[in-house]
Design a protein around this motif. Structure first.
Motif, short mmCIF file in Angstrom:
data_model
loop_
_atom_site.label_atom_id
_atom_site.label_comp_id
_atom_site.label_asym_id
_atom_site.label_seq_id
_atom_site.Cartn_x
_atom_site.Cartn_y
_atom_site.Cartn_z
N ASP A 270 -13.92 19.51 2.88
CA ASP A 270 -14.21 20.70 2.07
C ASP A 270 -13.14 20.97 1.01
OD1 ASP A 270 -15.34 22.97 1.15
OD2 ASP A 270 -15.19 24.11 3.02
N THR A 271 -11.87 21.18 1.46
CA THR A 271 -10.82 21.47 0.46
C THR A 271 -9.69 20.44 0.44
OG1 THR A 271 -9.81 22.98 2.07
CG2 THR A 271 -11.18 23.98 0.37
N THR A 272 -9.24 19.99 1.62
CA THR A 272 -8.21 18.93 1.64
C THR A 272 -8.49 17.96 2.78
OG1 THR A 272 -6.73 20.22 3.04
CG2 THR A 272 -6.33 20.33 0.67
N TRP A 273 -8.03 16.76 2.63
CA TRP A 273 -8.20 15.71 3.65
C TRP A 273 -7.04 14.75 3.49
CZ3 TRP A 273 -8.67 10.41 4.16
CH2 TRP A 273 -9.27 9.94 5.35
N SER A 274 -6.49 14.28 4.58
CA SER A 274 -5.33 13.41 4.47
C SER A 274 -5.32 12.40 5.62
CB SER A 274 -4.07 14.28 4.52
OG SER A 274 -2.94 13.48 4.30
N GLU A 275 -4.80 11.21 5.35
CA GLU A 275 -4.67 10.23 6.43
C GLU A 275 -3.49 9.31 6.13
OE1 GLU A 275 -8.10 9.03 8.76
OE2 GLU A 275 -7.68 6.97 8.14
N LYS A 276 -2.78 8.96 7.20
CA LYS A 276 -1.69 8.01 7.06
C LYS A 276 -2.28 6.60 7.12
CE LYS A 276 3.06 7.77 8.72
NZ LYS A 276 3.47 7.20 7.45
N VAL A 277 -1.96 5.79 6.15
CA VAL A 277 -2.44 4.41 6.12
C VAL A 277 -1.20 3.52 6.03
CG1 VAL A 277 -3.90 2.73 4.93
CG2 VAL A 277 -4.54 5.14 4.92
N GLY A 278 -0.80 2.94 7.14
CA GLY A 278 0.45 2.19 7.17
C GLY A 278 1.59 3.12 6.81
N ALA A 279 2.42 2.71 5.85
CA ALA A 279 3.57 3.53 5.46
C ALA A 279 3.19 4.59 4.42
CB ALA A 279 4.66 2.62 4.89
N GLU A 280 1.96 4.56 3.93
CA GLU A 280 1.53 5.46 2.86
C GLU A 280 0.73 6.63 3.43
OE1 GLU A 280 1.84 7.13 0.17
OE2 GLU A 280 1.78 5.41 -1.20
#
Ligand code: ZN
Length: 302
Positions: A148-158
């Motif tokens: 909806d407003t924010t979404w985040s995921e760790k992908v390896g070191a990023e």
């Protein structure tokens, strides 16, 4: 009617065999040249793939692979092949900045190679309506993870984060930040020195687009690299904070120009008939569509 030598030749039954032979030697119509494509590293493990349509962003690291936008099926196939040469890893995240066909028509090419497909929650609906209108439903792949407003995921070191700033180019534009690389994919919220498409039927808003550009600039460091969806021909598709803010000023100038025309009693037809948005003559293309969208936004009630 006077016949050309070839027509005379062709109409002669005696010569027909010879004609067929001659015809067979005529080179077949040339196949369209393969699209010009390239992959350019930017910073850290993030780079861009350019071909036909909106710029594709890619994170290619040993511990994580992310693809942002997919252009068209033909260039998507080239981009995926290039990517596989750089890393055999399954794509951790496939992301769409928004639903437009020049950013999503290669989804079906990338989707089988990806674990997760993310976009703003309005994108699948808008993409389905667009595909129904174009009768291209069978060629689509839709994001199955939405936010909806924010979404985040760790992908390896990023860390990859998506943020929705409200309506802008459409009503489903994500700003995608690669936090460690300090690179932001703007999708079509950033047109560099080109008159932008303002997709009002898909919920666009120039007024909120201005606020969005201002907020995005504030939300990121001064040296962030911004990836534009599209640029003026022969100019780079990566831009700086100053360019983002110049684009904000373009929209402010556009609204001021149109508002002035409305106040002085001009019709939409009179207002769109201008070579350039005053002060922004270096922008590529015909400004009519963008000016019309500004007029519609300023004159539509509610
Ligand atoms: Zn677009």
């Amino acid at each position: 009617m006077k016949l050309s030598r070839r027509e005379l030749f062709a109409t002669s039954s005696v010569a027909l065999g010879t004609f067929s032979h001659a015809w067979a030697q005529t080179p077949a119509p040339a196949a369209p040249p393969p699209p010009q494509t390239s992959f350019d590293p930017l910073r850290g493990s993030v780079g861009i793939f350019t071909g036909r349509g909106g710029t594709i962003g890619m994170l290619v690291a040993p511990d994580g692979v992310v693809v942002v936008d997919t252009q068209f099926a033909d260039t998507a196939a080239i981009a995926l092949k290039n990517l596989k040469q750089m890393s055999p890893r399954t794509i951790d995240l496939l992301i769409n900045t928004h639903h437009h066909g020049d950013h999503t028509s290669g989804n079906a090419v990338f989707r089988p190679a990806a674990t997760k497909h993310v976009a703003h929650r309005n994108v699948p609906t808008l993409q389905k309506a667009q595909a129904a209108a174009a009768k291209s439903e069978a060629q689509q792949a839709f994001a199955d993870t939405t936010y909806d407003t924010t979404w985040s995921e760790k992908v390896g070191a990023e860390t990859v984060s998506l943020k929705y700033y409200g309506p802008g180019h459409t009503s489903g534009d994500s700003v995608i930040t690669f936090q460690n690389a300090n690179i932001v994919h703007m999708g079509d919220l950033m047109f560099y020195l080109r008159h932008p498409r303002v997709d009002r039927p898909s919920g666009a808003s120039i007024k909120n687009w201005i606020v969005t550009l201002e907020s995005v600039a504030k939300d990121h460091p001064a040296d962030t690299i911004y990836i534009a969806g599209h640029s003026k021909v022969n100019l780079p598709v990566t831009v700086t904070r100053a360019d983002v803010l110049k684009f904000r000023d373009y929209f402010s100038g556009l609204l001021a120009y149109v508002q002035k025309g409305i106040a002085s009693g001009q019709s939409a037809q009179q207002i769109v008939k201008v070579a350039a948005v005053p002060g922004f003559a270096d922008y590529e293309g015909n400004p009519e569509g963008t000016i019309q969208a500004a007029y519609d936004e300023l004159t539509t009630k509610g």
